[in-house]
Design a protein around this motif. Sequence first.
Motif, PDB file in Angstrom:
ATOM      1  N   SER A 129     -12.828  -5.752  34.510  1.00 43.54           N
ATOM      2  CA  SER A 129     -13.489  -5.197  33.320  1.00 43.54           C
ATOM      3  C   SER A 129     -13.127  -5.983  32.072  1.00 43.54           C
ATOM      4  O   SER A 129     -12.009  -6.493  31.945  1.00 43.54           O
ATOM      5  CB  SER A 129     -13.091  -3.732  33.135  1.00 43.54           C
ATOM      6  N   SER A 130     -14.066  -6.078  31.166  1.00 46.32           N
ATOM      7  CA  SER A 130     -13.779  -6.715  29.882  1.00 46.32           C
ATOM      8  C   SER A 130     -13.077  -5.739  28.942  1.00 46.32           C
ATOM      9  O   SER A 130     -12.344  -6.148  28.035  1.00 46.32           O
ATOM     10  CB  SER A 130     -15.074  -7.223  29.239  1.00 46.32           C
ATOM     11  N   ASP A 131     -13.286  -4.438  29.160  1.00 45.20           N
ATOM     12  CA  ASP A 131     -12.591  -3.423  28.370  1.00 45.20           C
ATOM     13  C   ASP A 131     -11.128  -3.358  28.784  1.00 45.20           C
ATOM     14  O   ASP A 131     -10.790  -3.502  29.971  1.00 45.20           O
ATOM     15  CB  ASP A 131     -13.234  -2.054  28.565  1.00 45.20           C
ATOM     16  N   CYS A 132     -10.258  -3.124  27.822  1.00 40.85           N
ATOM     17  CA  CYS A 132      -8.830  -3.042  28.147  1.00 40.85           C
ATOM     18  C   CYS A 132      -8.133  -2.095  27.182  1.00 40.85           C
ATOM     19  O   CYS A 132      -8.626  -1.812  26.084  1.00 40.85           O
ATOM     20  CB  CYS A 132      -8.173  -4.415  28.101  1.00 40.85           C
ATOM     21  N   ASN A 133      -6.977  -1.603  27.628  1.00 38.19           N
ATOM     22  CA  ASN A 133      -6.156  -0.700  26.816  1.00 38.19           C
ATOM     23  C   ASN A 133      -4.737  -1.250  26.708  1.00 38.19           C
ATOM     24  O   ASN A 133      -4.249  -1.937  27.625  1.00 38.19           O
ATOM     25  CB  ASN A 133      -6.109   0.694  27.452  1.00 38.19           C
ATOM     26  N   ASP A 134      -4.061  -0.960  25.608  1.00 38.70           N
ATOM     27  CA  ASP A 134      -2.661  -1.341  25.464  1.00 38.70           C
ATOM     28  C   ASP A 134      -1.813  -0.580  26.481  1.00 38.70           C
ATOM     29  O   ASP A 134      -2.025   0.612  26.713  1.00 38.70           O
ATOM     30  CB  ASP A 134      -2.163  -1.024  24.058  1.00 38.70           C
ATOM     31  N   GLY A 135      -0.869  -1.268  27.071  1.00 38.92           N
ATOM     32  CA  GLY A 135       0.016  -0.619  28.031  1.00 38.92           C
ATOM     33  C   GLY A 135       1.395  -1.259  28.029  1.00 38.92           C
ATOM     34  O   GLY A 135       1.610  -2.323  27.435  1.00 38.92           O
ATOM     35  N   ASP A 192      -1.313  -9.909  23.418  1.00 41.44           N
ATOM     36  CA  ASP A 192      -1.805  -9.280  24.647  1.00 41.44           C
ATOM     37  C   ASP A 192      -0.808  -9.339  25.797  1.00 41.44           C
ATOM     38  O   ASP A 192      -0.934  -8.601  26.765  1.00 41.44           O
ATOM     39  CB  ASP A 192      -3.107  -9.948  25.097  1.00 41.44           C
ATOM     40  N   LEU A 193       0.188 -10.248  25.699  1.00 40.81           N
ATOM     41  CA  LEU A 193       1.161 -10.409  26.787  1.00 40.81           C
ATOM     42  C   LEU A 193       2.454 -10.953  26.204  1.00 40.81           C
ATOM     43  O   LEU A 193       2.520 -12.099  25.778  1.00 40.81           O
ATOM     44  CB  LEU A 193       0.615 -11.365  27.856  1.00 40.81           C
ATOM     45  N   ASP A 194       3.503 -10.125  26.199  1.00 36.27           N
ATOM     46  CA  ASP A 194       4.778 -10.562  25.636  1.00 36.27           C
ATOM     47  C   ASP A 194       5.867  -9.564  26.018  1.00 36.27           C
ATOM     48  O   ASP A 194       5.584  -8.452  26.483  1.00 36.27           O
ATOM     49  CB  ASP A 194       4.673 -10.652  24.110  1.00 36.27           C
ATOM     50  N   PHE A 195       7.125  -9.988  25.818  1.00 36.53           N
ATOM     51  CA  PHE A 195       8.241  -9.058  25.977  1.00 36.53           C
ATOM     52  C   PHE A 195       8.182  -7.993  24.889  1.00 36.53           C
ATOM     53  O   PHE A 195       7.769  -8.274  23.760  1.00 36.53           O
ATOM     54  CB  PHE A 195       9.588  -9.782  25.869  1.00 36.53           C
ATOM     55  N   THR A 196       8.621  -6.806  25.232  1.00 40.80           N
ATOM     56  CA  THR A 196       8.809  -5.793  24.195  1.00 40.80           C
ATOM     57  C   THR A 196      10.081  -6.102  23.414  1.00 40.80           C
ATOM     58  O   THR A 196      10.852  -6.989  23.790  1.00 40.80           O
ATOM     59  CB  THR A 196       8.933  -4.381  24.800  1.00 40.80           C
ATOM     60  N   GLU A 197      10.325  -5.430  22.352  1.00 41.58           N
ATOM     61  CA  GLU A 197      11.477  -5.718  21.489  1.00 41.58           C
ATOM     62  C   GLU A 197      12.783  -5.577  22.269  1.00 41.58           C
ATOM     63  O   GLU A 197      13.390  -5.231  22.164  1.00 41.58           O
ATOM     64  CB  GLU A 197      11.512  -4.802  20.266  1.00 41.58           C
ATOM     65  N   GLY A 198      13.101  -5.007  23.141  1.00 40.98           N
ATOM     66  CA  GLY A 198      14.373  -4.979  23.884  1.00 40.98           C
ATOM     67  C   GLY A 198      14.339  -5.842  25.111  1.00 40.98           C
ATOM     68  O   GLY A 198      15.358  -6.100  25.730  1.00 40.98           O
ATOM     69  N   GLY A 199      13.150  -6.340  25.472  1.00 44.12           N
ATOM     70  CA  GLY A 199      13.037  -7.243  26.605  1.00 44.12           C
ATOM     71  C   GLY A 199      13.022  -6.582  27.958  1.00 44.12           C
ATOM     72  O   GLY A 199      12.953  -7.260  28.983  1.00 44.12           O
ATOM     73  N   LYS A 200      13.081  -5.237  28.008  1.00 43.97           N
ATOM     74  CA  LYS A 200      13.127  -4.558  29.304  1.00 43.97           C
ATOM     75  C   LYS A 200      11.728  -4.273  29.868  1.00 43.97           C
ATOM     76  O   LYS A 200      11.589  -3.826  31.002  1.00 43.97           O
ATOM     77  CB  LYS A 200      13.905  -3.246  29.194  1.00 43.97           C
ATOM     78  N   ALA A 201      10.704  -4.511  29.057  1.00 48.36           N
ATOM     79  CA  ALA A 201       9.332  -4.254  29.492  1.00 48.36           C
ATOM     80  C   ALA A 201       8.423  -5.325  28.908  1.00 48.36           C
ATOM     81  O   ALA A 201       8.838  -6.137  28.072  1.00 48.36           O
ATOM     82  CB  ALA A 201       8.878  -2.864  29.039  1.00 48.36           C
ATOM     83  N   LEU A 202       7.185  -5.359  29.384  1.00 49.12           N
ATOM     84  CA  LEU A 202       6.163  -6.247  28.852  1.00 49.12           C
ATOM     85  C   LEU A 202       5.088  -5.409  28.173  1.00 49.12           C
ATOM     86  O   LEU A 202       4.687  -4.376  28.704  1.00 49.12           O
ATOM     87  CB  LEU A 202       5.509  -7.057  29.980  1.00 49.12           C
ATOM     88  N   LYS A 203       4.637  -5.866  27.021  1.00 51.54           N
ATOM     89  CA  LYS A 203       3.454  -5.242  26.431  1.00 51.54           C
ATOM     90  C   LYS A 203       2.243  -6.003  26.967  1.00 51.54           C
ATOM     91  O   LYS A 203       2.193  -7.236  26.938  1.00 51.54           O
ATOM     92  CB  LYS A 203       3.500  -5.260  24.913  1.00 51.54           C
ATOM     93  N   VAL A 204       1.274  -5.259  27.487  1.00 52.45           N
ATOM     94  CA  VAL A 204       0.172  -5.863  28.228  1.00 52.45           C
ATOM     95  C   VAL A 204      -1.159  -5.206  27.839  1.00 52.45           C
ATOM     96  O   VAL A 204      -1.190  -4.150  27.192  1.00 52.45           O
ATOM     97  CB  VAL A 204       0.377  -5.709  29.753  1.00 52.45           C
ATOM     98  N   LYS A 205      -2.253  -5.838  28.257  1.00 55.32           N
ATOM     99  CA  LYS A 205      -3.589  -5.277  28.169  1.00 55.32           C
ATOM    100  C   LYS A 205      -3.999  -4.863  29.589  1.00 55.32           C
ATOM    101  O   LYS A 205      -4.070  -5.705  30.484  1.00 55.32           O
ATOM    102  CB  LYS A 205      -4.577  -6.296  27.608  1.00 55.32           C
ATOM    103  N   VAL A 206      -4.214  -3.585  29.769  1.00 54.57           N
ATOM    104  CA  VAL A 206      -4.517  -3.037  31.097  1.00 54.57           C
ATOM    105  C   VAL A 206      -6.025  -3.026  31.308  1.00 54.57           C
ATOM    106  O   VAL A 206      -6.783  -2.479  30.494  1.00 54.57           O
ATOM    107  CB  VAL A 206      -3.941  -1.614  31.243  1.00 54.57           C
TER     108      VAL A 206
END
Length: 531
Positions: A522-528, A420-434
């Motif tokens: 909100s308890s609902d979330c989307n990948d972002g 739910d929260l981590d660096f992306t494979e190149g480290g330039k962005a974060l993968k998150v739950k919006v």
Amino acid sequence: MDEMVMLADLVGGLNGEIAARWRRVRELTLWRRHSDVQFATEFRNELLLNPISSNPTASHSSFLLLRQWLRACDENHTQCHRQSVKESFWPKRVIYVSDRNKLTLVEEQPQGEDYLVLSHCWGDPGKEDHKRYWTTRVNYQGRLQGFNYDELPKTFQDAVQVTRALQKQYLWIDALCIIQGPNGDWDSEAKNMADIFAGAYCTIAASSARGWGDGFLKPQSNSPDIGVQGTPSTPTCACDFDKDVDKGPLMERAWVLQERVLSRRTIHFTAAHTYCECGAGVLCEQLTKLQPPFGKQYFILDPNFPSRLNNSGFMRTVDFVRFLFKKYSISGLTVETDRDVAIYSLVKRMGDVLATEVRYGIFRCFLGSLLLWRQTHENETQPISYQGRTVPSWSWMAYSGGIDFLSDAKEDLTIPPRADLDFTEGGKALKVKVRRFGENCRMEQKGKEHAIIDGVEKRVGSVWFNVADRFEFEYCVVVGMREDDKREDPEKTYYVLVIGKKDGDGGYKRLGVGMVEVQYVSSDCNDGTLW
């Protein structure tokens, strides 16, 4: 009456216990002062064998003290020895200083030699000073053949004097040993700073000089006789290391922080005193020995940084990392876009030793804690306009000015799983739950802070924004929650990043940071993806 006496005795006993505890706390937070009798005796014996000369600049005894200290450190301080082959690093270029008035830029590594480095303030040199003193593509070949000592500014001349007095032949100064200006190699060499300073025999810190022209060696007439006051067992010097060094002009500069931390040993030439610093503590020129409290200074004095930090435990380590970044964030930079570069070597070394990925000043192992930064200066600022590179909005390096952190370093936060929260494979962005903020709450500005207000006008959270003209209150990312919060409690607190949709190619950007009760997210979330 007996009861009154007993009560008075009880109160007195409590007050005494409180006072004793306070003294113990002070002992843990203050430098300890004493004398190194063995070193003092050996040094005074050296003075008897080597009478003081009439050298008008920097007395003979002061240089003798420095040589004696380095010799004692070499022989007795095992913690200050180089611990790996990498510490025998040699810079791409150094200055050969042993010819009387001729200096030579050298690119070959001599066998069995050491080099010293100069840590200094650049000040505000103009274009003419750049032209005179910098090594550039124009004068580079000439300096390989030799250049004059007299042509250097006073701070550089003093560094040459110290190197010679310490009986060393090689010196590294950034402005002279890195090719500056167009077609130079600053970008590549700046990333080697960790190895350059960690590999040096000793660092010369021009702590009293605000610029190249000031110099830092005191005339003998203005300096007390080094090391001859008092007796070997009685520290009599009223030195103040925190004031002279940590609050001096040199430590106001951002580049100097990593130079100080990464150096094995440093000689600080301040306006008031000269100090010798190594892993065993600090020695004042009057032979007062100072040992740091077990805390931030203890880690800064680590001669093989960050080995001490690696054994200090999670809480103490994250506390120091945040202290380091807060200190760095308020330090001065001549070039604003150096904010991500001037601490690069230090951060990389810490990431290597802690065995964690690090991106733009954020450690993966401390991800939730370090993402919760907020700016501390009066007005929110626009992001730094980095030239030819991008620093993501979730990094504190994206903005100028001081920072602080929302949660206390000693708080044990529950962090979302890496899915739910981590660096992306190149480290330039974060993968998150919006997630979205609830419709039953609104935002109300109260100075720099924005309050989150629910439907019955109750305050349920706070937000701090990065940029003054972008106060959006729709999306957020949960990055932490207090571990002692009861999971069934709807009023427990989420620590969140406030985000907004990124212009153009999708994804999101960080807008600010905040705290809010769980029921208003909100308890609902989307990948972002957070850029």
